[in-house]
Design an enzyme around this catalytic site. Structure first.
Site, short mmCIF file in Angstrom:
data_model
loop_
_atom_site.label_atom_id
_atom_site.label_comp_id
_atom_site.label_asym_id
_atom_site.label_seq_id
_atom_site.Cartn_x
_atom_site.Cartn_y
_atom_site.Cartn_z
N GLU A 195 2.74 2.49 -2.16
CA GLU A 195 3.44 1.20 -2.17
C GLU A 195 2.65 0.14 -1.39
O GLU A 195 3.21 -0.64 -0.61
CB GLU A 195 4.86 1.35 -1.59
N LYS A 211 1.97 5.94 -10.78
CA LYS A 211 1.00 5.66 -9.71
C LYS A 211 1.10 6.67 -8.58
O LYS A 211 0.11 7.23 -8.12
CB LYS A 211 1.23 4.28 -9.08
N THR A 212 2.34 6.86 -8.10
CA THR A 212 2.54 7.76 -6.96
C THR A 212 2.18 9.19 -7.34
O THR A 212 1.57 9.91 -6.54
CB THR A 212 3.99 7.66 -6.47
#
Ligand code: ZN
Length: 195
Positions: free
Chosen positions: A90, A23-24
């Site tokens: 996040e 994701k990051t």
């Protein structure tokens, strides 16, 4: 692969998935492309994540884009003057004010790119992620690989049953699993076995 729409209006993108799903990396890829396009960018993350960050995948190579820790979602508004593309990493750990803030930013013609865990280790939707996914123009679900069978994984399986929803910085505590292997693991935990 996600291709940016070309206009000067604001919108919201969500990149979601399990732990170890990239994701990051995807958030950073998009923000980097915006940087190449000479746009002003800034990535925010909740302050609690600072400790986690040290063991995290944010690679310190050319791909590295510094992220800006904030105490709360409304603090983001203080740091977006002249910023055209706003990354939020996040997102699942942010307070419940985040969806409204993201809407506000998009309404100010800013592009908002959000990355977060869509489910916690119990398989329940995580924090404000469901709202963000509902409000976004674009949602991308990225997948990890199941450590048990090699299939596509969408669950963050946690070996330990103890502790709350948030348990950070313990990489060997989690592994990505597919639905079938996740269910097997959860059933075994119920029987009192570790795996
Ligand atoms: Zn599996």
């Amino acid at each position: 692969m996600f291709i940016e729409p070309k206009n000067n209006k604001g919108w919201i993108e969500v990149v979601c998935g399990s732990m170890f799903s990239g994701k990051t990396e995807e958030l950073i890829r998009r923000v980097k492309r915006a940087k190449i396009a000479k746009l002003q960018v800034r990535i925010f993350k909740p302050k609690m994540e600072t400790r986690y960050d040290k063991v995290k995948v944010v690679s310190h190579d050319d791909n590295y884009v510094d992220s800006f820790p904030v105490d709360s979602s409304d603090e983001i508004l203080n740091w977006v003057d002249g910023i055209e593309v706003i990354g939020i990493d996040e997102a699942q750990f942010f307070d419940e004010g985040l969806p409204a803030i993201c809407n506000q930013l998009a309404n100010m013609d800013k592009r908002v790119v959000i990355a977060g865990l869509d489910m916690d280790f119990k398989g329940a939707p995580f924090g404000v992620m469901p709202q963000l996914m509902a409000m976004a123009e674009y949602v991308t679900k990225v997948h990890a690989i199941c450590m048990q069978c090699g299939s596509v994984a969408q669950y963050s399986y946690r070996f330990s049953k103890t502790g709350g929803q948030v348990q950070l910085g313990e990489k060997d505590l989690y592994e990505p699993r597919c639905r079938a292997c996740y269910l097997i693991g959860m059933a075994k935990q119920k029987e009192g076995k570790r795996r």
